[in-house]
Scaffold this motif. Structure first.
Motif, PDB file in Angstrom:
ATOM      1  N   THR A 188       0.833  -1.202   0.000  1.00 15.05           N
ATOM      2  CA  THR A 188       0.000   0.000   0.000  1.00 15.05           C
ATOM      3  C   THR A 188       0.867   1.252   0.000  1.00 15.05           C
ATOM      4  O   THR A 188       0.597   2.217  -0.729  1.00 15.05           O
ATOM      5  N   GLU A 189       1.918   1.242   0.809  1.00  7.37           N
ATOM      6  CA  GLU A 189       2.828   2.393   0.888  1.00  7.37           C
ATOM      7  C   GLU A 189       3.524   2.647  -0.441  1.00  7.37           C
ATOM      8  O   GLU A 189       3.610   3.781  -0.915  1.00  7.37           O
ATOM      9  N   VAL A 190       4.015   1.572  -1.073  1.00  5.48           N
ATOM     10  CA  VAL A 190       4.714   1.719  -2.345  1.00  5.48           C
ATOM     11  C   VAL A 190       3.741   2.127  -3.451  1.00  5.48           C
ATOM     12  O   VAL A 190       4.042   3.001  -4.278  1.00  5.48           O
ATOM     13  N   ALA A 191       2.558   1.529  -3.457  1.00  6.82           N
ATOM     14  CA  ALA A 191       1.574   1.836  -4.499  1.00  6.82           C
ATOM     15  C   ALA A 191       1.166   3.304  -4.468  1.00  6.82           C
ATOM     16  O   ALA A 191       0.874   3.901  -5.518  1.00  6.82           O
ATOM     17  N   ALA A 192       1.155   3.885  -3.295  1.00 10.24           N
ATOM     18  CA  ALA A 192       0.755   5.295  -3.169  1.00 10.24           C
ATOM     19  C   ALA A 192       1.710   6.228  -3.914  1.00 10.24           C
ATOM     20  O   ALA A 192       1.331   7.350  -4.272  1.00 10.24           O
ATOM     21  N   GLU A 193       2.940   5.777  -4.157  1.00 13.60           N
ATOM     22  CA  GLU A 193       3.924   6.594  -4.867  1.00 13.60           C
ATOM     23  C   GLU A 193       3.755   6.521  -6.382  1.00 13.60           C
ATOM     24  O   GLU A 193       4.437   7.243  -7.117  1.00 13.60           O
ATOM     25  N   LEU A 194       2.853   5.649  -6.863  1.00 14.37           N
ATOM     26  CA  LEU A 194       2.792   5.347  -8.288  1.00 14.37           C
ATOM     27  C   LEU A 194       1.607   5.967  -9.015  1.00 14.37           C
ATOM     28  O   LEU A 194       1.315   5.592 -10.147  1.00 14.37           O
ATOM     29  N   SER A 195       0.915   6.893  -8.389  1.00 10.76           N
ATOM     30  CA  SER A 195      -0.244   7.556  -8.993  1.00 10.76           C
ATOM     31  C   SER A 195      -1.287   6.569  -9.496  1.00 10.76           C
ATOM     32  O   SER A 195      -1.671   6.578 -10.675  1.00 10.76           O
ATOM     33  N   PRO A 196      -1.771   5.672  -8.596  1.00 11.85           N
ATOM     34  CA  PRO A 196      -2.777   4.699  -9.047  1.00 11.85           C
ATOM     35  C   PRO A 196      -4.078   5.381  -9.436  1.00 11.85           C
ATOM     36  O   PRO A 196      -4.472   6.406  -8.860  1.00 11.85           O
ATOM     37  N   ALA A 197      -4.757   4.817 -10.410  1.00 12.31           N
ATOM     38  CA  ALA A 197      -6.035   5.365 -10.856  1.00 12.31           C
ATOM     39  C   ALA A 197      -7.091   5.195  -9.766  1.00 12.31           C
ATOM     40  O   ALA A 197      -6.991   4.285  -8.928  1.00 12.31           O
ATOM     41  N   PRO A 198      -8.099   6.050  -9.770  1.00 15.99           N
ATOM     42  CA  PRO A 198      -9.200   5.878  -8.810  1.00 15.99           C
ATOM     43  C   PRO A 198      -9.888   4.532  -9.020  1.00 15.99           C
ATOM     44  O   PRO A 198      -9.913   3.991 -10.123  1.00 15.99           O
ATOM     45  N   GLY A 199     -10.434   3.978  -7.944  1.00 18.80           N
ATOM     46  CA  GLY A 199     -11.093   2.681  -8.029  1.00 18.80           C
ATOM     47  C   GLY A 199     -10.114   1.557  -7.731  1.00 18.80           C
ATOM     48  O   GLY A 199      -9.103   1.756  -7.053  1.00 18.80           O
ATOM     49  N   THR A 200     -10.374   0.373  -8.256  1.00 15.39           N
ATOM     50  CA  THR A 200      -9.538  -0.806  -8.001  1.00 15.39           C
ATOM     51  C   THR A 200      -8.473  -0.936  -9.077  1.00 15.39           C
ATOM     52  O   THR A 200      -8.768  -0.888 -10.274  1.00 15.39           O
ATOM     53  N   VAL A 201      -7.235  -1.112  -8.615  1.00 15.41           N
ATOM     54  CA  VAL A 201      -6.086  -1.235  -9.518  1.00 15.41           C
ATOM     55  C   VAL A 201      -5.482  -2.632  -9.347  1.00 15.41           C
ATOM     56  O   VAL A 201      -5.244  -3.080  -8.223  1.00 15.41           O
ATOM     57  N   ASP A 202      -5.265  -3.320 -10.455  1.00 17.02           N
ATOM     58  CA  ASP A 202      -4.623  -4.636 -10.413  1.00 17.02           C
ATOM     59  C   ASP A 202      -3.142  -4.489 -10.082  1.00 17.02           C
ATOM     60  O   ASP A 202      -2.468  -3.573 -10.578  1.00 17.02           O
ATOM     61  N   VAL A 203      -2.640  -5.418  -9.264  1.00 17.35           N
ATOM     62  CA  VAL A 203      -1.214  -5.482  -8.931  1.00 17.35           C
ATOM     63  C   VAL A 203      -0.734  -6.892  -9.255  1.00 17.35           C
ATOM     64  O   VAL A 203      -1.278  -7.863  -8.734  1.00 17.35           O
ATOM     65  N   LEU A 204       0.268  -7.001 -10.116  1.00 19.77           N
ATOM     66  CA  LEU A 204       0.821  -8.303 -10.481  1.00 19.77           C
ATOM     67  C   LEU A 204       2.251  -8.384  -9.967  1.00 19.77           C
ATOM     68  O   LEU A 204       3.091  -7.536 -10.295  1.00 19.77           O
ATOM     69  N   ILE A 205       2.530  -9.408  -9.155  1.00 24.15           N
ATOM     70  CA  ILE A 205       3.812  -9.532  -8.451  1.00 24.15           C
ATOM     71  C   ILE A 205       4.527 -10.806  -8.889  1.00 24.15           C
ATOM     72  O   ILE A 205       3.917 -11.876  -8.965  1.00 24.15           O
ATOM     73  N   CYS A 206       5.817 -10.684  -9.130  1.00 23.65           N
ATOM     74  CA  CYS A 206       6.663 -11.862  -9.310  1.00 23.65           C
ATOM     75  C   CYS A 206       7.747 -11.839  -8.244  1.00 23.65           C
ATOM     76  O   CYS A 206       7.988 -10.825  -7.601  1.00 23.65           O
ATOM     77  N   GLY A 207       8.391 -12.987  -8.050  1.00 27.63           N
ATOM     78  CA  GLY A 207       9.503 -13.032  -7.119  1.00 27.63           C
ATOM     79  C   GLY A 207       9.173 -13.668  -5.788  1.00 27.63           C
ATOM     80  O   GLY A 207       8.233 -14.463  -5.662  1.00 27.63           O
ATOM     81  N   MET A 208       9.932 -13.276  -4.764  1.00 29.50           N
ATOM     82  CA  MET A 208       9.939 -13.986  -3.494  1.00 29.50           C
ATOM     83  C   MET A 208       8.729 -13.712  -2.601  1.00 29.50           C
ATOM     84  O   MET A 208       8.574 -14.368  -1.570  1.00 29.50           O
ATOM     85  N   ALA A 209       7.861 -12.789  -2.979  1.00 31.80           N
ATOM     86  CA  ALA A 209       6.616 -12.619  -2.221  1.00 31.80           C
ATOM     87  C   ALA A 209       5.790 -13.893  -2.252  1.00 31.80           C
ATOM     88  O   ALA A 209       4.991 -14.156  -1.349  1.00 31.80           O
TER      89      ALA A 209
END
Length: 305
Positions: free
Chosen positions: A51-72
């Motif tokens: 949530t903290e990192v996403a706030a830096e990325l100018s997400p669009a209003p509403g629901t934004v998809d997040v796709l993650i790869c790696g060790m998460a």
């Protein structure tokens, strides 16, 4: 007016995470980095960090998809995304993604799985499979070995989007362990990036390529050369690095032949592998790691349910 990110791409590693705000047509419009990698977090801490990192990325209003790869998606990460078995079509990664719970309803999160190998030698990867999908999307006709240098270097045989098999070499970790915890540490105390490092690297790479069966003997030669020939820490560090990389590449020599191998990783490390591949009679061509992982995440998103 600033453009909003319609979705977010994330590469979540052990030590750090990188995130990009993406436009609908796949262009990067913003980026953010954090040192809160998987190794520093308990599972319950991942949502707040995202949530903290996403706030830096100018997400669009509403629901934004997040796709993650790696060790998460590792067992000790946010939510385990079980491995997909090789041989496998990398386009199937998205169908096996897992969706962790998020209190923040504005983020719809999916975590891609890694790849495992059960037959012909157990092995695993997380994150590199998305890079391979990215390479396949940028070079769809490529078939052959791909090298991903790093702490745990990966060698994968790719045919289009299909990963046939892969192996891992703990080359980077062995360098750190030997430098820090072995008798060789006495020869590696002092400046390691001096003018003789390149000469030492070439000598070590030649020994690794010519006599990979004598790795254990040549390792002690690092200490002996310091004692008897006054080799300085920069030469010794270069020799140790070259010896390990040379031995790693020698193990793949028959498979490589005279091919040009794609190299995905940091520019400095890829340059070293390129040099040793050239010494072996083959070649390498570095590929931008950020471009590749973004291409992989974009390709995976096309198949996300």
């Amino acid at each position: 007016m600033a453009e909003f990110a319609t979705w977010i791409a994330v590469d979540w590693g052990t030590s750090n995470l990188r995130a990009w705000g993406m436009s609908a047509d796949g262009a990067v419009i913003s980026s953010a980095n954090s040192d809160k990698g998987m190794g520093k977090l308990a599972p319950a801490e991942f949502p707040a960090v995202l949530t903290e990192v996403a706030a830096e990325l100018s997400p669009a209003p509403g629901t934004v998809d997040v796709l993650i790869c790696g060790m998460a998606g590792a067992r000790q990460g946010w939510l385990e995304a079980p491995y997909l078995d090789a041989p496998a079509d990398l386009r199937d990664l998205a169908a096996h993604a897992v969706r962790p719970a998020m209190e923040n309803a504005a983020l719809s999160v999916a975590i891609l799985p890694g790849i495992c190998q059960r037959q012909g030698g157990e092995d695993v990867m997380r994150g590199e499979e998305t890079q391979l999908l990215g390479l396949a999307s940028l070079a769809p006709d490529y078939a052959g070995l791909v090298c991903m240098p790093g702490t745990h270097s990966k060698w994968a045989r790719l045919d289009g989007t299909r990963i046939e098999n892969f192996t891992t070499a703990m080359t980077g970790e062995m360098f750190d362990l030997l430098k820090t915890h072995s008798v060789l540490r006495h020869s590696l105390t002092g400046p390691l990036d001096g003018p003789d490092r390149a000469e030492g690297f070439r000598a070590g790479a030649a020994d690794g390529l010519d006599r990979p069966d004598n790795l254990l003997g040549r390792l002690f030669g690092v200490r002996a050369a310091a004692l008897l020939s006054d080799r300085q820490p920069d030469w010794s560090a270069g020799y140790l690095s070259g010896l390990l990389i040379g031995t790693e590449i020698a193990a793949k020599r028959k498979q490589i032949g005279a091919a040009s191998v794609p190299l995905i990783g940091s520019p400095a490390l890829c340059a070293l592998y390129w040099q040793v591949l050239d010494m072996s009679g083959a070649s390498g061509h570095p590929v931008d790691a950020t471009e590749i992982v973004l291409a992989g995440l974009k390709a995976a998103r096309q198949h996300l349910a």
